[in-house]
Enzyme design. Structure first.
Site, mmCIF file in Angstrom:
data_model
loop_
_atom_site.group_PDB
_atom_site.id
_atom_site.type_symbol
_atom_site.label_atom_id
_atom_site.label_comp_id
_atom_site.label_asym_id
_atom_site.label_seq_id
_atom_site.Cartn_x
_atom_site.Cartn_y
_atom_site.Cartn_z
ATOM 1 N N SER A 54 -10.731 8.227 -5.593
ATOM 2 C CA SER A 54 -10.475 8.735 -4.502
ATOM 3 C C SER A 54 -10.821 7.780 -3.133
ATOM 4 O O SER A 54 -10.269 6.602 -3.034
ATOM 5 C CB SER A 54 -10.974 10.152 -4.051
ATOM 6 N N ASP A 104 -6.500 -5.613 -1.386
ATOM 7 C CA ASP A 104 -5.094 -5.876 -0.535
ATOM 8 C C ASP A 104 -5.198 -6.940 0.695
ATOM 9 O O ASP A 104 -4.298 -7.786 0.764
ATOM 10 C CB ASP A 104 -4.524 -4.587 -0.444
ATOM 11 N N LYS A 130 -7.289 7.971 -8.982
ATOM 12 C CA LYS A 130 -7.120 9.294 -8.069
ATOM 13 C C LYS A 130 -6.289 9.031 -6.853
ATOM 14 O O LYS A 130 -7.053 8.608 -5.767
ATOM 15 C CB LYS A 130 -8.263 10.166 -7.948
#
Length: 543
Positions: free
Chosen positions: A286, A297, A311
């Site tokens: 999460s 990223d 998740k």
């Protein structure tokens, strides 16, 4: 031409209105059927029924068909839910677990009421204000230990062959999101974040500020291993500490378009230049994946460890009547590159009702800011993959049977907590004492070799070969059993390491345990290696 557009718009509008009306009609229809069934059962069923229990089962069954994160929170459970999000509660500051007829203290928090009163790991909780706790579950005892700050009670505990009455004053307990930070190598700082409560970003900021007091800071390790997540807002705030203002960290998309949002960093960062390594593993989920995904990223740092949990679902709490709440999945989140890392598709179930993970062959590729390839549909893949820490069968058995816990309790009680610091090392004589103590203890476990041997036995029986090779198989089993008797000594290094961590935790609490474990942590060693080789660090982020 104009009339055509008007006609087309009218048809679309009527379709949407009809679809919405049909949906509401179906909801009303099913509620009407359910309420009649519920009423008829409670009025006419042959035995007495408990309406509350029946309704609870109905709700749980309905929600289980969705995903494990959409849950019903009864009024009696609201306090526990609040603790999860804030890390704050009124109590004594100790963790407990069931041990035969009673509940046993596993650990206490430094300077918490339990610690001040003299409660120690290994204590059996016998009674609270003369109310016996025999047969109580750990959750029932936990509820009794919690209460308004300032209230006092007497806790009766058994420690070895002694019975002690301890006076305890409950206090406001604030669980630390950052239980430890410090230097693990010259110029390399380390921060351990265990959850994303509402104070996580403040504690991370304070920890980094403290590390920066050393002018020779060459790199930072942010440890998110085993961190199950928490508040989405805190995931943004923690990312913001290392990532510039105005940068998208995560976006959410769901059925209700008005709730779709892009979450960006709002504040000036603490440090965007210091080389960063984020540690993750299978237990990182999460909010941990939001932070590690954004770092990866945006090529802000290197991710090391094992693939994270996967998740990618966002929950929102909705207030219900009578003080209850519904935590419902409302959207999926997407990292800055556009990938959703949700590993399991709960909307498509197998015929038996089970769900499957996204196959690696179906995972789509995306690119980071610097053009590196990353994938969706299965958690965050580390830039550098390491082997997870795995316990040998003998160590697992010693832990599960409380044998290490019990010996350490006796050892610390005899040695004295004041003689144990984070540099504690188990001597050869103490190791021998541990082995001698184990001799009359029952240690039952099955190795992978034994499992394979059992499968061979069953297969030979099925294929009618067993009679022919029974003697050979029995001889092999006996020989293997004799070999197992040496497993404790064979795995000495691993067992000693765990013993030392457990011993240090009794005197130096959670902070000491973490600090001790870092001395032989392969993931941390790899992070140090990368951070102390700037060329390799840059090459990973700019291939």
């Amino acid at each position: 031409m104009k009339n055509k557009h008007v006609l087309r718009f009218t048809v679309v509008a009527l379709f949407l209105i009809s679809a919405t009306s049909l949906n509401y009609f179906e909801i009303h229809k099913q509620l009407d059927i359910f309420s009649h069934i519920f009423k008829e059962i409670n009025l006419y069923y042959v035995d007495e029924t408990d309406p509350a229990k029946l309704m609870d089962k109905a709700i749980q069954s309905m929600l289980s068909s969705l995903d494990p994160y959409t849950t019903y929170i009864k009024e009696s459970e609201i306090e526990n839910f609040r603790i999860q999000t804030t890390g704050q509660y009124g109590g004594i500051g100790a963790s407990i677990r069931k041990r035969e007829d009673y509940v046993m203290v596993v650990s206490v928090y430094k300077d918490a009421p339990a610690d001040k009163a003299g409660v120690r790991p290994g204590d059996l909780l016998l009674a609270i204000d003369d109310k016996s706790l025999k047969g109580f579950s750990d959750s029932e005892v936990s509820a009794l230990l919690k209460g308004s700050p300032g209230t006092q009670f007497t806790l009766k505990v058994q420690r070895g062959d002694r019975i002690l009455d301890l006076k305890i004053n409950r206090e406001e307990i604030q669980l630390k999101a950052v239980p430890y930070c410090g230097y693990v190598a010259p110029g390399i700082g380390y921060i351990n974040l265990t959850n994303f409560t509402d104070k996580a970003s403040k504690e991370i900021k304070d920890a980094l500020t403290d590390l920066q007091k050393n002018a020779d800071l060459k790199g930072v390790i942010l440890d998110l291993r085993g961190n199950p997540g928490g508040l989405l807002s805190e995931a943004i705030n923690v990312s913001n500490i290392f990532i510039p203002k105005g940068q998208e960290i995560v976006s959410t998309r769901g059925k209700i378009k008005e709730w779709e949002r892009s979450y960006r960093t709002l504040d000036n960062p603490v440090n965007t230049d210091v080389p960063l390594v984020v540690l993750i593993n299978r237990g990182s989920a999460s909010a941990s994946e939001i932070v590690s995904g954004a770092v990866q990223d945006l090529d802000r740092g290197v991710v090391i460890g094992q693939r994270s949990f996967g998740k990618g679902l966002v929950q929102q709490t909705r207030k219900l009547s009578y003080g209850a709440q519904l935590k419902v999945t409302v959207s999926k989140y997407y990292t800055p590159s556009g990938r959703c890392i949700q590993a399991i598709n709960y909307s498509q179930r197998n015929e038996d009702g089970s769900v499957s993970s996204v196959a690696d062959s179906l995972r789509r590729s995306f690119t980071t800011r610097n053009g590196r390839t990353v994938y969706d549909g299965g958690g965050i893949d580390p830039d550098i993959v390491t082997e997870p820490r795995r316990f040998s069968p003998i160590l697992s058995a010693l832990i599960q049977n409380n044998l290490i816990f019990d010996w350490v309790t006796l050892f610390v009680d005899k040695k004295g907590r004041d003689k144990i610091d984070v540099n504690f090392r188990l001597s050869d004589n103490e190791w021998t004492a541990f082995k001698n103590w184990l001799k009359d203890k029952e240690v039952s476990y099955q190795t992978r070799t034994e499992k394979l041997l059992s499968e061979i036995v069953e297969t030979t029986k099925d294929e009618q070969y067993f009679v022919e090779i029974e003697n050979e198989l029995n001889k092999l089993k006996k020989r293997f059993q004799r070999s197992k008797e040496d497993d404790v000594e064979k795995n000495k290094q691993e067992i000693v390491r765990y013993l030392e961590e457990e011993i240090v935790s009794r005197a130096q609490y959670q902070e000491g345990r973490i600090q001790k474990s870092l001395t032989a942590d392969h993931d941390v060693a790899e992070a140090i290696r990368v951070l102390t080789h700037p060329d390799e660090y840059r090459k990973i982020l700019n291939p």
